[in-house]
Design a protein around this motif. Structure first.
Motif, PDB file in Angstrom:
ATOM      1  N   ALA A  44       0.830  -1.211   0.000  1.00 27.58           N
ATOM      2  CA  ALA A  44       0.000   0.000   0.000  1.00 27.58           C
ATOM      3  C   ALA A  44       0.862   1.257   0.000  1.00 27.58           C
ATOM      4  CB  ALA A  44      -0.924  -0.011   1.213  1.00 27.58           C
ATOM      5  N   ALA A  45       1.920   1.282   0.812  1.00 33.40           N
ATOM      6  CA  ALA A  45       2.804   2.451   0.854  1.00 33.40           C
ATOM      7  C   ALA A  45       3.398   2.719  -0.517  1.00 33.40           C
ATOM      8  CB  ALA A  45       3.908   2.242   1.886  1.00 33.40           C
ATOM      9  N   HIS A  46       3.884   1.679  -1.155  1.00 32.48           N
ATOM     10  CA  HIS A  46       4.486   1.814  -2.488  1.00 32.48           C
ATOM     11  C   HIS A  46       3.465   2.349  -3.493  1.00 32.48           C
ATOM     12  CE1 HIS A  46       6.066   0.172  -6.386  1.00 32.48           C
ATOM     13  NE2 HIS A  46       7.210   0.616  -5.877  1.00 32.48           N
ATOM     14  N   ALA A  47       2.227   1.856  -3.412  1.00 30.47           N
ATOM     15  CA  ALA A  47       1.181   2.308  -4.337  1.00 30.47           C
ATOM     16  C   ALA A  47       0.755   3.741  -4.056  1.00 30.47           C
ATOM     17  CB  ALA A  47      -0.024   1.368  -4.246  1.00 30.47           C
ATOM     18  N   ILE A  48       0.581   4.088  -2.781  1.00 30.01           N
ATOM     19  CA  ILE A  48       0.170   5.442  -2.399  1.00 30.01           C
ATOM     20  C   ILE A  48       1.208   6.460  -2.870  1.00 30.01           C
ATOM     21  CG2 ILE A  48      -0.154   6.977  -0.403  1.00 30.01           C
ATOM     22  CD1 ILE A  48      -1.414   4.484   1.012  1.00 30.01           C
ATOM     23  N   LEU A  49       2.467   6.048  -2.870  1.00 28.01           N
ATOM     24  CA  LEU A  49       3.556   6.933  -3.299  1.00 28.01           C
ATOM     25  C   LEU A  49       3.773   6.911  -4.808  1.00 28.01           C
ATOM     26  CD1 LEU A  49       5.996   6.120  -0.369  1.00 28.01           C
ATOM     27  CD2 LEU A  49       4.804   8.293  -0.744  1.00 28.01           C
ATOM     28  N   GLU A  72     -11.080  -4.366  -0.129  1.00 28.18           N
ATOM     29  CA  GLU A  72     -11.635  -3.069  -0.537  1.00 28.18           C
ATOM     30  C   GLU A  72     -10.639  -1.937  -0.292  1.00 28.18           C
ATOM     31  OE1 GLU A  72     -15.348  -2.605   1.465  1.00 28.18           O
ATOM     32  OE2 GLU A  72     -16.327  -4.252   0.357  1.00 28.18           O
ATOM     33  N   LEU A  73      -9.973  -1.949   0.873  1.00 28.51           N
ATOM     34  CA  LEU A  73      -9.035  -0.867   1.162  1.00 28.51           C
ATOM     35  C   LEU A  73      -7.813  -0.935   0.253  1.00 28.51           C
ATOM     36  CD1 LEU A  73      -8.231   1.585   2.852  1.00 28.51           C
ATOM     37  CD2 LEU A  73      -7.097   0.022   4.435  1.00 28.51           C
ATOM     38  N   LEU A  74      -7.274  -2.132   0.036  1.00 29.08           N
ATOM     39  CA  LEU A  74      -6.104  -2.266  -0.828  1.00 29.08           C
ATOM     40  C   LEU A  74      -6.401  -1.770  -2.241  1.00 29.08           C
ATOM     41  CD1 LEU A  74      -4.748  -5.758   0.271  1.00 29.08           C
ATOM     42  CD2 LEU A  74      -3.745  -3.525   0.765  1.00 29.08           C
ATOM     43  N   GLU A  75      -7.558  -2.147  -2.760  1.00 31.28           N
ATOM     44  CA  GLU A  75      -7.924  -1.704  -4.103  1.00 31.28           C
ATOM     45  C   GLU A  75      -8.123  -0.195  -4.141  1.00 31.28           C
ATOM     46  OE1 GLU A  75     -11.292  -4.175  -4.940  1.00 31.28           O
ATOM     47  OE2 GLU A  75     -10.052  -5.820  -5.717  1.00 31.28           O
ATOM     48  N   ALA A  76      -8.685   0.365  -3.068  1.00 26.74           N
ATOM     49  CA  ALA A  76      -8.876   1.812  -3.004  1.00 26.74           C
ATOM     50  C   ALA A  76      -7.544   2.554  -2.981  1.00 26.74           C
ATOM     51  CB  ALA A  76      -9.696   2.180  -1.775  1.00 26.74           C
ATOM     52  N   LYS A  77      -6.513   1.921  -2.424  1.00 22.22           N
ATOM     53  CA  LYS A  77      -5.184   2.544  -2.355  1.00 22.22           C
ATOM     54  C   LYS A  77      -4.344   2.268  -3.595  1.00 22.22           C
ATOM     55  CE  LYS A  77      -5.804   4.357   1.711  1.00 22.22           C
ATOM     56  NZ  LYS A  77      -5.938   5.828   1.854  1.00 22.22           N
ATOM     57  N   GLY A  78      -4.873   1.499  -4.537  1.00 24.27           N
ATOM     58  CA  GLY A  78      -4.166   1.266  -5.789  1.00 24.27           C
ATOM     59  C   GLY A  78      -3.348  -0.001  -5.865  1.00 24.27           C
ATOM     60  N   VAL A  79      -3.482  -0.895  -4.887  1.00 24.00           N
ATOM     61  CA  VAL A  79      -2.748  -2.155  -4.909  1.00 24.00           C
ATOM     62  C   VAL A  79      -3.445  -3.139  -5.839  1.00 24.00           C
ATOM     63  CG1 VAL A  79      -1.941  -4.119  -3.535  1.00 24.00           C
ATOM     64  CG2 VAL A  79      -1.911  -1.809  -2.558  1.00 24.00           C
ATOM     65  N   HIS A  80      -2.682  -3.795  -6.709  1.00 21.16           N
ATOM     66  CA  HIS A  80      -3.236  -4.816  -7.598  1.00 21.16           C
ATOM     67  C   HIS A  80      -3.518  -6.085  -6.787  1.00 21.16           C
ATOM     68  CE1 HIS A  80      -2.324  -2.772 -11.500  1.00 21.16           C
ATOM     69  NE2 HIS A  80      -1.467  -2.131 -10.711  1.00 21.16           N
ATOM     70  N   THR A  81      -4.709  -6.629  -6.947  1.00 17.33           N
ATOM     71  CA  THR A  81      -5.147  -7.740  -6.091  1.00 17.33           C
ATOM     72  C   THR A  81      -5.429  -9.031  -6.867  1.00 17.33           C
ATOM     73  OG1 THR A  81      -7.451  -6.970  -6.233  1.00 17.33           O
ATOM     74  CG2 THR A  81      -6.118  -6.142  -4.393  1.00 17.33           C
ATOM     75  N   ALA A  82      -4.933  -9.117  -8.094  1.00 17.92           N
ATOM     76  CA  ALA A  82      -5.228 -10.280  -8.936  1.00 17.92           C
ATOM     77  C   ALA A  82      -4.701 -11.577  -8.334  1.00 17.92           C
ATOM     78  CB  ALA A  82      -4.631 -10.080 -10.324  1.00 17.92           C
ATOM     79  N   LYS A 114      -0.244   9.586  12.898  1.00 23.42           N
ATOM     80  CA  LYS A 114      -1.658   9.226  12.770  1.00 23.42           C
ATOM     81  C   LYS A 114      -1.849   7.798  13.264  1.00 23.42           C
ATOM     82  CE  LYS A 114      -2.223  12.021   8.569  1.00 23.42           C
ATOM     83  NZ  LYS A 114      -2.581  11.966   7.118  1.00 23.42           N
ATOM     84  N   ARG A 115      -3.088   7.397  13.485  1.00 23.28           N
ATOM     85  CA  ARG A 115      -3.389   6.054  13.947  1.00 23.28           C
ATOM     86  C   ARG A 115      -3.503   5.095  12.771  1.00 23.28           C
ATOM     87  NH1 ARG A 115      -5.752   5.333  18.912  1.00 23.28           N
ATOM     88  NH2 ARG A 115      -7.391   3.986  18.105  1.00 23.28           N
ATOM     89  N   GLY A 116      -3.147   3.821  13.028  1.00 23.09           N
ATOM     90  CA  GLY A 116      -3.284   2.795  12.018  1.00 23.09           C
ATOM     91  C   GLY A 116      -2.043   2.639  11.176  1.00 23.09           C
ATOM     92  N   ALA A 117      -2.097   1.675  10.252  1.00 20.06           N
ATOM     93  CA  ALA A 117      -0.951   1.386   9.393  1.00 20.06           C
ATOM     94  C   ALA A 117      -1.161   2.002   8.013  1.00 20.06           C
ATOM     95  CB  ALA A 117      -0.742  -0.123   9.294  1.00 20.06           C
ATOM     96  N   ILE A 118      -1.991   1.384   7.188  1.00 18.26           N
ATOM     97  CA  ILE A 118      -2.215   1.881   5.829  1.00 18.26           C
ATOM     98  C   ILE A 118      -2.869   3.261   5.840  1.00 18.26           C
ATOM     99  CG2 ILE A 118      -3.524   1.476   3.702  1.00 18.26           C
ATOM    100  CD1 ILE A 118      -3.014  -1.514   4.111  1.00 18.26           C
ATOM    101  N   THR A 119      -3.795   3.470   6.748  1.00 12.09           N
ATOM    102  CA  THR A 119      -4.507   4.752   6.788  1.00 12.09           C
ATOM    103  C   THR A 119      -3.620   5.915   7.211  1.00 12.09           C
ATOM    104  OG1 THR A 119      -5.265   4.210   9.023  1.00 12.09           O
ATOM    105  CG2 THR A 119      -6.752   3.691   7.191  1.00 12.09           C
ATOM    106  N   SER A 120      -2.432   5.628   7.731  1.00 17.30           N
ATOM    107  CA  SER A 120      -1.533   6.694   8.189  1.00 17.30           C
ATOM    108  C   SER A 120      -0.453   7.038   7.167  1.00 17.30           C
ATOM    109  CB  SER A 120      -0.860   6.287   9.506  1.00 17.30           C
ATOM    110  OG  SER A 120       0.069   5.231   9.293  1.00 17.30           O
TER     111      SER A 120
END
Length: 322
Positions: free
Chosen positions: A42-47, A68-78, A301-307
């Motif tokens: 997720a970090a790599h995709a967000i950046l 749902e969150l991974l896809e929203a952050k742009g991570v490929h989930t195939a 911020k709180r959390g991992a991906i959300t931060s």
């Protein structure tokens, strides 16, 4: 663009609603998507990078939330599969006053540990690809063998392998089993990322310099050494090192900070036209400055991906710092 593949666990972290209490005394939790490989992807995709996560989730609501969150952050989930045979993993976390964590995991087994190598048979890895993995899913399982398969495929393609041990002792039968697995797999990695809290445990050596030197086994050419608020450094097998002192921020939650850091390192490596090791050698201080900024911001911020901050937030933070 260079592609990043991460393999391992994706789970739900239950973050406490208050700091300074032991896990048994926490009254409320907030569910957050986590698991180091998921966080790094997720970090790599967000950046701005291209990320693919290799894992398995249960056919449950927690698995739906993660996907749902991974896809929203742009991570490929195939390459994320689902199973009825086990549930999505859970981790309950307590935080001390400084935002540091204590974990209790629920997976016996979790869905990720049943991830079969058939799920990755269709991936054609390229020389430009990066693979990141940790030790949490190296316990005796189907997933451990899938790690072997993926690592071998990436090696045959000439890709770059990055290993972050990310030690979580409560998941192991005993400390020696964990240490043995880490030592077995770290020689496969071109680059190892290790924290100051893990160094002596992995190597069995108390002296920092000697312990860092002991990490250069097998194919390892570079070690990225993180020291919390004291920053980070890169050491190379052939000699030489570079460092960055880090950034001071008001820490709220350190969950996923190390993952945000290495995700940022990987983004620097994937955005450069040269090989990963060439980028570290030529632009090491800049790589560390960027990654330290991402890691520091994630603790505010709180959390991992959300931060995890985006590129614009990181650039503004570095520009305006002090």
């Amino acid at each position: 663009m260079k592609r990043l593949y991460t393999i391992g666990e994706a789970l739900i972290d239950f973050i406490p609603s208050e700091k300074g209490r032991k896990l048994k005394d926490v009254d409320g939790f907030e569910p957050q998507v986590g698991g180091a490989p998921a966080n790094v992807a997720a970090a790599h995709a967000i950046l701005g990078g291209e990320s693919h996560l290799l894992t398995q989730l249960g056919t449950d609501a927690f698995g739906d939330r993660i996907l749902e969150l991974l896809e929203a952050k742009g991570v490929h989930t195939a390459y994320i599969t689902r199973t009825h045979e086990a549930n999505t993993g859970l981790a309950f976390v307590s935080l001390d006053e400084a935002g540091n964590r204590d974990f209790s995991f629920y997976r016996n087994p979790s869905a990720d540990l049943l991830y079969d190598s058939s799920a990755v048979s269709g991936i054609d890895f390229a020389k430009s690809d990066l693979l990141h993995f940790c030790s949490v899913d190296l316990v005796g399982s189907v997933m451990k063998e899938t790690h072997r398969t993926v690592i071998q495929k990436v090696k045959e393609a000439g890709g770059t392998i990055v290993f972050d041990p990310n030690i979580r002792l409560p998941l192991w039968e005993d400390e020696e089993a964990c240490r043995k697995a880490v030592r077995e797999f770290m020689g496969f990695a071109d680059i190892i990322k290790v924290s100051d809290e893990e160094l002596e445990f992995i190597t069995g050596i108390s002296g920092e310099s000697a312990a860092l030197s002991a990490l250069f086994t097998g194919d390892t050419e570079a070690v990225i050494y993180t020291k919390g608020p004291l920053g980070s450094e890169i050491l190379f097998r052939e000699g030489g090192r570079c460092e960055h002192p880090g950034f001071e921020v008001e820490t709220i939650d350190t969950t996923g900070a190390g993952d945000a850091f290495i995700g940022a390192v990987l983004r620097k490596l994937s955005s450069d036209s040269g090989s990963a090791l060439e980028t570290l050698r030529q632009n090491g201080p800049e790589v560390l400055r960027f990654a330290n900024a991402v890691g520091a911001l994630s603790t505010s911020k709180r959390g991992a991906i959300t931060s995890i901050p985006d590129q614009g937030e990181v650039e503004a933070f570095i520009r305006d710092y002090r």
